[in-house]
Every structure is written in structure tokens, then in C-alpha cells.
Write a protein that holds these residues in place. Structure first.
Motif, mmCIF file in Angstrom:
data_model
loop_
_atom_site.group_PDB
_atom_site.id
_atom_site.type_symbol
_atom_site.label_atom_id
_atom_site.label_comp_id
_atom_site.label_asym_id
_atom_site.label_seq_id
_atom_site.Cartn_x
_atom_site.Cartn_y
_atom_site.Cartn_z
ATOM 1 N N PHE A 1 41.887 53.828 57.025
ATOM 2 C CA PHE A 1 41.693 52.880 58.243
ATOM 3 C C PHE A 1 42.376 51.639 57.775
ATOM 4 C CE2 PHE A 1 38.906 49.663 60.276
ATOM 5 C CZ PHE A 1 38.966 49.997 61.716
ATOM 6 N N HIS A 2 42.862 51.130 58.773
ATOM 7 C CA HIS A 2 43.635 49.741 58.575
ATOM 8 C C HIS A 2 43.087 48.686 57.712
ATOM 9 C CE1 HIS A 2 42.072 46.804 61.482
ATOM 10 N NE2 HIS A 2 41.645 47.718 62.163
ATOM 11 N N ASP A 3 41.777 48.462 57.722
ATOM 12 C CA ASP A 3 41.250 47.343 56.909
ATOM 13 C C ASP A 3 40.890 47.886 55.396
ATOM 14 O OD1 ASP A 3 41.051 45.290 58.799
ATOM 15 O OD2 ASP A 3 38.994 45.769 59.513
ATOM 16 N N ILE A 4 40.710 49.188 55.218
ATOM 17 C CA ILE A 4 40.322 49.860 53.941
ATOM 18 C C ILE A 4 41.521 49.851 53.078
ATOM 19 C CG2 ILE A 4 39.439 51.824 52.499
ATOM 20 C CD1 ILE A 4 38.040 52.723 55.246
ATOM 21 N N ILE A 5 42.954 50.104 53.401
ATOM 22 C CA ILE A 5 43.849 50.226 52.521
ATOM 23 C C ILE A 5 44.138 48.744 52.170
ATOM 24 C CG2 ILE A 5 46.416 50.817 52.405
ATOM 25 C CD1 ILE A 5 44.674 53.179 51.998
ATOM 26 N N PRO A 6 44.513 47.778 52.891
ATOM 27 C CA PRO A 6 45.035 46.462 52.198
ATOM 28 C C PRO A 6 43.857 45.719 51.580
ATOM 29 C CG PRO A 6 44.519 46.258 54.468
ATOM 30 C CD PRO A 6 44.275 47.840 54.171
ATOM 31 N N GLY A 7 42.562 46.232 51.595
ATOM 32 C CA GLY A 7 41.819 45.487 50.785
ATOM 33 C C GLY A 7 40.795 44.624 51.573
ATOM 34 N N SER A 8 40.677 44.450 53.004
ATOM 35 C CA SER A 8 40.314 43.522 53.567
ATOM 36 C C SER A 8 38.719 43.961 54.207
ATOM 37 C CB SER A 8 40.987 43.032 54.671
ATOM 38 O OG SER A 8 41.512 44.188 55.698
ATOM 39 N N SER A 9 38.360 44.920 53.793
ATOM 40 C CA SER A 9 36.741 45.613 54.151
ATOM 41 C C SER A 9 35.548 44.913 52.914
ATOM 42 C CB SER A 9 36.764 46.980 54.112
ATOM 43 O OG SER A 9 37.614 47.453 55.068
ATOM 44 N N ILE A 10 34.395 45.214 53.628
ATOM 45 C CA ILE A 10 33.291 44.675 52.683
ATOM 46 C C ILE A 10 32.991 45.488 51.563
ATOM 47 C CG2 ILE A 10 32.263 43.467 54.635
ATOM 48 C CD1 ILE A 10 30.459 45.599 54.910
ATOM 49 N N THR A 11 32.493 45.076 50.481
ATOM 50 C CA THR A 11 32.090 45.895 49.197
ATOM 51 C C THR A 11 31.851 47.165 49.578
ATOM 52 O OG1 THR A 11 31.641 43.671 48.077
ATOM 53 C CG2 THR A 11 30.819 45.673 47.184
ATOM 54 N N GLU A 12 30.636 47.306 50.379
ATOM 55 C CA GLU A 12 30.080 48.777 50.863
ATOM 56 C C GLU A 12 31.100 49.674 51.304
ATOM 57 O OE1 GLU A 12 27.157 45.797 50.858
ATOM 58 O OE2 GLU A 12 28.970 45.776 51.862
ATOM 59 N N VAL A 13 32.373 49.381 51.869
ATOM 60 C CA VAL A 13 33.156 50.099 52.250
ATOM 61 C C VAL A 13 34.150 50.803 51.157
ATOM 62 C CG1 VAL A 13 35.535 50.461 53.454
ATOM 63 C CG2 VAL A 13 33.778 49.127 54.485
ATOM 64 N N TYR A 14 34.068 50.065 50.134
ATOM 65 C CA TYR A 14 34.880 50.525 48.954
ATOM 66 C C TYR A 14 33.792 51.396 48.022
ATOM 67 C CZ TYR A 14 38.629 47.910 50.700
ATOM 68 O OH TYR A 14 39.460 47.181 51.591
ATOM 69 N N GLN A 15 32.699 50.948 48.059
ATOM 70 C CA GLN A 15 31.717 51.916 47.355
ATOM 71 C C GLN A 15 31.626 53.293 47.874
ATOM 72 O OE1 GLN A 15 28.152 49.524 47.691
ATOM 73 N NE2 GLN A 15 28.837 48.219 45.944
ATOM 74 N N ASP A 16 31.775 53.423 49.215
ATOM 75 C CA ASP A 16 31.703 54.551 49.929
ATOM 76 C C ASP A 16 32.996 55.592 49.882
ATOM 77 O OD1 ASP A 16 29.133 54.410 50.968
ATOM 78 O OD2 ASP A 16 29.884 53.683 52.950
#
Length: 171
Positions: A88-103
């Protein structure tokens, strides 16, 4: 503010433009190439997942074609859906919230673990049982390769086992 039809909007824009900019070709902003991220592990796992799933598909098709082994269609689709969800476009560039990267870390761990098992299972179909230590050189890439393959010695086997765990290993 006044609500208007798209046709009316564009007609008014066309009439208001004195010296329009004309762009020919693809709309691509060349400065977005090689975007940095604060989530390098996420990008790494995304690419490793893509590479590994490619190999799983490649080897599974061969195992199905040559040995009649059932193709793991549902499992491969499930893994690809996890990878695609995390693109998803916010995940790959690193602009999501912390919980997204934990998931996403959990998702990628599942993809990599399951895909490695599927890859190894497909590879086992090529190595005859009871053949002892066998080496199979197989290019899963879409281009020719000319590297020299060195058969590992007993001394190399521990290092080879470690390398297989650390990096993508093409057999």
C-alpha cells in the motif's frame, strides 16, 4: 462555491488559459526515484518476499509439470495477497504509523517462512531420496548466468547452511 459539471469546469479552464503548458509522454516526476525511507527493513522484506515467491512459483510449476506434484495455488495466492497488502502506498515509503510496521513485519515473517518451506518442498522433488549429498544448479532468473559453481566441501557445509538462512540462495 458553485457546483458545476466536469465538462463546464474544463471548458472554463480552457477559456481561461492563456499560454498552456504542454507535456508529452508519461507523467513521471524523476526526482522521486530511489526514495529513502525510515523503514528499510520493511522494504527489504518486501523485496525478499517478491524474490522468494517468484522462486516458489517457478519451482512449483516445474514440480507439477515433471512430477505431477499438486501446485500450492491457494497458499501461494494467500502469501501474495499479504505482500500486496503491504505494498500500500503509505507502507512502502515509511509514512505509516508504528502499528502498521509491526503488522507488516509479522506478515513478512509469515510470508518468508512459509515461502521458504514451499520452495524447499518443491526443490526436494528434484533430489532423489537416498542420493546422499546432491547439488542441483538451477537458474530461477529470467536471464542467462555464467557464474562458476563450486561444489561445497564438508568444511563449507556449515557456512553454506548459514548463508542459506542469511541471504537469498539460488540453487
Amino acid at each position: 462555491m458553485e457546483i458545476r459539471s466536469p465538462q463546464e469546469f474544463f471548458t472554463r479552464c480552457e477559456n481561461d488559459i492563456i499560454d498552456p503548458i504542454i507535456w508529452s509522454g508519461e507523467l513521471y516526476f524523476e526526482h522521486h526515484r530511489g526514495t529513502y525511507t525510515t523503514q528499510a527493513a520493511n522494504k527489504r522484506d518486501n523485496r525478499r518476499s517478491e524474490e522468494l515467491l517468484h522462486d516458489v512459483e517457478f519451482l512449483s510449476v516445474i514440480a507439477t509439470s515433471l512430477k505431477g506434484i499438486p501446485y500450492p495455488h491457494e497458499e501461494i495466492n494467500r502469501l501474495w495477497e499479504l505482500v500486496l497488502l503491504n505494498q500500500f502506498h503509505d507502507i512502502i515509503p515509511g509514512s505509516s504509523i508504528t502499528e502498521v510496521y509491526q503488522d507488516s513485519a509479522k506478515d513478512y515473517a509469515e510470508v518468508l517462512t512459509t515461502a521458504q518451506k514451499l520452495r524447499d518442498l518443491a526443490l526436494e522433488r528434484f533430489i532423489p531420496k537416498g542420493a546422499g549429498e546432491s547439488i542441483l544448479a538451477l537458474n530461477t532468473l529470467g536471464w542467462s548466468r555464467r557464474e562458476v559453481v563450486k561444489r561445497p566441501t564438508e568444511r563449507d557445509s556449515l557456512l553454506l547452511k548459514h548463508l542459506r538462512m542469511v541471504m537469498r540462495f539460488h540453487i
